[in-house]
Design an enzyme around this catalytic site. Structure first.
Site, PDB file in Angstrom:
ATOM      1  N   GLU A   1     -12.130  -1.355   4.138  1.00 31.62           N
ATOM      2  CA  GLU A   1     -10.911  -0.333   3.701  1.00 31.62           C
ATOM      3  C   GLU A   1     -11.302   1.070   4.258  1.00 31.62           C
ATOM      4  O   GLU A   1     -10.155   1.634   4.438  1.00 31.62           O
ATOM      5  CB  GLU A   1     -11.303  -0.186   2.147  1.00 31.62           C
ATOM      6  CG  GLU A   1     -11.021  -1.623   1.466  1.00 31.62           C
ATOM      7  CD  GLU A   1     -11.511  -1.669   0.103  1.00 31.62           C
ATOM      8  OE1 GLU A   1     -12.408  -0.795  -0.350  1.00 31.62           O
ATOM      9  OE2 GLU A   1     -11.836  -2.809  -0.286  1.00 31.62           O
TER      10      GLU A   1
ATOM     11  N   HIS B   1      -6.750  -3.594  -1.788  1.00 38.28           N
ATOM     12  CA  HIS B   1      -7.482  -2.295  -2.350  1.00 38.28           C
ATOM     13  C   HIS B   1      -6.928  -1.164  -1.783  1.00 38.28           C
ATOM     14  O   HIS B   1      -6.823   0.226  -2.182  1.00 38.28           O
ATOM     15  CB  HIS B   1      -8.947  -2.429  -2.148  1.00 38.28           C
ATOM     16  CG  HIS B   1      -9.637  -3.469  -3.200  1.00 38.28           C
ATOM     17  ND1 HIS B   1     -10.927  -3.805  -3.219  1.00 38.28           N
ATOM     18  CD2 HIS B   1      -9.134  -4.347  -3.883  1.00 38.28           C
ATOM     19  CE1 HIS B   1     -11.194  -4.677  -3.902  1.00 38.28           C
ATOM     20  NE2 HIS B   1     -10.202  -4.893  -4.423  1.00 38.28           N
TER      21      HIS B   1
ATOM     22  N   THR C   1      10.720 -12.008   1.433  1.00 43.65           N
ATOM     23  CA  THR C   1      11.063 -10.543   1.727  1.00 43.65           C
ATOM     24  C   THR C   1      10.319 -10.275   3.025  1.00 43.65           C
ATOM     25  O   THR C   1      10.807  -9.395   3.906  1.00 43.65           O
ATOM     26  CB  THR C   1      10.733  -9.544   0.709  1.00 43.65           C
ATOM     27  OG1 THR C   1       9.607  -9.761  -0.075  1.00 43.65           O
ATOM     28  CG2 THR C   1      11.685  -9.585  -0.410  1.00 43.65           C
TER      29      THR C   1
ATOM     30  N   ARG D   1       2.333  -1.516  -8.325  1.00 40.07           N
ATOM     31  CA  ARG D   1       2.442  -2.639  -7.777  1.00 40.07           C
ATOM     32  C   ARG D   1       3.003  -2.916  -6.310  1.00 40.07           C
ATOM     33  O   ARG D   1       3.350  -1.834  -5.849  1.00 40.07           O
ATOM     34  CB  ARG D   1       3.717  -3.341  -8.674  1.00 40.07           C
ATOM     35  CG  ARG D   1       3.483  -3.479 -10.075  1.00 40.07           C
ATOM     36  CD  ARG D   1       2.400  -4.597 -10.536  1.00 40.07           C
ATOM     37  NE  ARG D   1       2.331  -4.572 -11.962  1.00 40.07           N
ATOM     38  CZ  ARG D   1       1.528  -3.644 -12.649  1.00 40.07           C
ATOM     39  NH1 ARG D   1       0.812  -2.788 -12.097  1.00 40.07           N
ATOM     40  NH2 ARG D   1       1.607  -3.852 -13.812  1.00 40.07           N
TER      41      ARG D   1
ATOM     42  N   TYR E   1     -16.823   1.138  -6.280  1.00 41.52           N
ATOM     43  CA  TYR E   1     -17.785  -0.252  -6.252  1.00 41.52           C
ATOM     44  C   TYR E   1     -19.142   0.095  -7.043  1.00 41.52           C
ATOM     45  O   TYR E   1     -19.554  -0.755  -7.718  1.00 41.52           O
ATOM     46  CB  TYR E   1     -18.060  -0.562  -4.839  1.00 41.52           C
ATOM     47  CG  TYR E   1     -16.902  -1.124  -4.176  1.00 41.52           C
ATOM     48  CD1 TYR E   1     -16.609  -2.612  -4.151  1.00 41.52           C
ATOM     49  CD2 TYR E   1     -15.897  -0.198  -3.418  1.00 41.52           C
ATOM     50  CE1 TYR E   1     -15.712  -3.141  -3.379  1.00 41.52           C
ATOM     51  CE2 TYR E   1     -14.848  -1.013  -2.878  1.00 41.52           C
ATOM     52  CZ  TYR E   1     -14.796  -2.246  -3.007  1.00 41.52           C
ATOM     53  OH  TYR E   1     -13.563  -3.068  -2.211  1.00 41.52           O
TER      54      TYR E   1
ATOM     55  N   GLY F   1       9.484 -14.494  -2.120  1.00 40.02           N
ATOM     56  CA  GLY F   1       8.470 -14.520  -0.974  1.00 40.02           C
ATOM     57  C   GLY F   1       8.955 -14.418   0.435  1.00 40.02           C
ATOM     58  O   GLY F   1       8.705 -14.217   1.349  1.00 40.02           O
TER      59      GLY F   1
ATOM     60  N   GLY G   1      11.670 -18.205  -3.058  1.00 42.21           N
ATOM     61  CA  GLY G   1      11.747 -17.124  -4.144  1.00 42.21           C
ATOM     62  C   GLY G   1      11.815 -15.779  -3.471  1.00 42.21           C
ATOM     63  O   GLY G   1      12.291 -15.548  -2.208  1.00 42.21           O
TER      64      GLY G   1
ATOM     65  N   VAL H   1      -0.987 -13.778  -0.448  1.00 41.62           N
ATOM     66  CA  VAL H   1      -1.149 -13.974  -1.893  1.00 41.62           C
ATOM     67  C   VAL H   1      -0.714 -12.671  -2.671  1.00 41.62           C
ATOM     68  O   VAL H   1      -1.304 -11.525  -2.617  1.00 41.62           O
ATOM     69  CB  VAL H   1      -2.478 -14.185  -2.288  1.00 41.62           C
ATOM     70  CG1 VAL H   1      -2.682 -14.598  -3.763  1.00 41.62           C
ATOM     71  CG2 VAL H   1      -2.937 -15.607  -1.531  1.00 41.62           C
ATOM     72  N   PHE H   2       0.337 -12.795  -3.431  1.00 43.80           N
ATOM     73  CA  PHE H   2       0.479 -11.436  -4.396  1.00 43.80           C
ATOM     74  C   PHE H   2       0.174 -12.047  -5.957  1.00 43.80           C
ATOM     75  O   PHE H   2       0.654 -12.894  -6.503  1.00 43.80           O
ATOM     76  CB  PHE H   2       2.254 -11.312  -4.525  1.00 43.80           C
ATOM     77  CG  PHE H   2       2.184 -10.342  -3.140  1.00 43.80           C
ATOM     78  CD1 PHE H   2       2.275  -8.873  -3.020  1.00 43.80           C
ATOM     79  CD2 PHE H   2       3.282 -11.232  -2.158  1.00 43.80           C
ATOM     80  CE1 PHE H   2       2.567  -8.363  -1.851  1.00 43.80           C
ATOM     81  CE2 PHE H   2       3.372 -10.358  -0.986  1.00 43.80           C
ATOM     82  CZ  PHE H   2       3.259  -9.178  -0.732  1.00 43.80           C
TER      83      PHE H   2
END
Length: 403
Positions: free
Chosen positions: A140, A88, A278, A206, A98, A276, A274, A393-394
């Site tokens: 956050e 976020h 990076t 992204r 929110y 992942g 793959g 997790v992307f």
């Protein structure tokens, strides 16, 4: 902690609400985007909206959080909350959003469930929502403070100074700030939010991992082009592959992400598949730059050597670390011969059962969910405690657990 008054109400209604979360979230997003089209255009991933993944992820997170409040009332899922908060923050989510989500979500619940939503039921689910929302708002706010930014975060124009084709579907971009200042520090393994303006005027964001060590004047991201099967191709990755060239300017967030290299000299497992690889490249580069001698087991799985982004760089980094060993798996190992001095690759999918793993290791995983589930299962069977296995997790399902 859920109140004594709300606990029996949530326990009684969770099956009904859970069974209706599909139509509830579908209606919620329709209401939300009708009232706030800018959120659908500039904040939410339109590809995930089109595929339905975003709706399923929201439904899963609400149900999972409510279930956790019932099953483990004295604990909080801090790892999952942290994962969502970092994502976020990279998007620039603010506390007032929110309230907007609450308004349209509870309107959708009332419309779908009708008379079943009594004042008592509404109050109990309102409590669930705000327990989760307030935990995220606080997390956050802390991330924005750490970044030295106001709520919503800071974004910087960054110029592409180098573009390099790593594989047919993967390209890396080296970025520098347009104001001449150093790109800034980050922790190895973190990512940035990259915002681009698409042909229809949408400004989609992204997340891409920083794929070199911190402490350099420039940053580097590596982007794999997302090619859809039954779904459209990735909007932002396709645009970057087709249009982004040296001299172009991208809008980039501060670094976020909690899958970061730990301090110390304990043994590590860095397992990727793959693209992942990076965040693991950033960790390896940092270890090499600091002269680390800690034991590092590096595992990577890919379709073929030709599809393995930064392959030669990864090999060179592992060779530079006296305590590091690299283990490779390729589904098509004969597609391209390996370079001189590269370790032999195994055929098929990654299998850790035969590896010599040091005691007390901490594991970091990044890649497709089936890969991470398989590796985590191998590690658990090898006796690695679950709390020492961390993963990134992307995608929309940031509440994902790898049970």
């Amino acid at each position: 902690m859920l109140s004594d008054e709300s606990t029996p109400v949530i326990r009684a209604t969770l099956p009904v609400v859970g069974a209706s979360l599909g139509p509830i979230t579908e209606l919620f997003y329709r209401r939300l985007f009708d009232a706030h089209p800018e959120l659908g255009r500039d904040l939410f991933n339109r590809g995930n909206q089109a595929s339905g993944e975003q709706q399923r992820a929201l439904a899963g997170s609400i149900a999972a959080f409510a279930g956790m409040l019932l099953d483990r009332p004295d604990s909080r899922p801090d790892a999952m909350l942290s994962r969502i908060a970092h994502k976020h923050a990279s998007l620039g989510v603010t506390s007032d959003q929110y309230k907007v989500v609450h308004h349209h979500l509870f309107g959708a619940i009332a419309e779908v469930l009708g008379d079943a939503v009594t004042p008592e039921v509404a109050a109990a689910w309102d409590e669930v929502y705000w327990l989760m929302a307030n935990a995220l708002i606080a997390a956050e706010a802390g991330l924005y403070r750490q970044a030295g930014a106001a709520e919503g975060g800071a974004r910087h124009p960054m110029e592409i100074v180098e573009r390099r084709q790593e594989t047919p579907d993967t390209v890396s971009f080296t970025l520098r700030r347009t104001d001449g200042r150093p790109a800034g520090t980050f922790r190895p393994g973190q990512y940035v939010g990259v915002q681009v303006e698409l042909p229809d005027g949408a400004r989609q964001i992204r997340q891409y991992s920083l794929s070199t060590a911190p402490g350099r004047p420039h940053w580097r991201i590596t982007v794999k082009r997302v090619r859809g099967a039954a779904q459209p191709d990735g909007e932002v990755s396709s645009w970057l592959h087709e249009h982004a060239r040296p001299g172009d300017v991208l809008t980039v967030s501060e670094p976020f992400g909690d899958l970061v290299l730990p301090e110390g000299d304990g043994p590590l497992l860095l397992a990727s598949a793959g693209i992942g690889s990076t965040p693991m490249l950033s960790m390896l580069d940092h270890l090499a730059a600091t002269g680390a001698t800690r034991p590092v087991t590096v595992v990577h799985a890919d379709r073929s050597p030709a599809d393995h982004a930064h392959r030669e760089e990864q090999h060179a980094l592992v060779r530079s670390l006296p305590g590091a060993r690299l283990h490779l798996w390729y589904e098509e190992p004969g597609a391209e011969p390996g370079g001189a001095g590269e370790p032999a690759a195994s055929a098929g999918r990654a299998d850790l059962t035969g590896l010599d793993l040091p005691a007390g290791l901490t594991a970091y995983l990044c890649g497709p969910v089936p890969f991470m589930r398989a590796v985590r299962g191998d590690l658990l069977r090898r006796g690695v405690p679950a709390e020492r296995i961390h993963y990134e997790v992307f995608g929309p399902d940031l509440w994902l657990g790898l049970q």
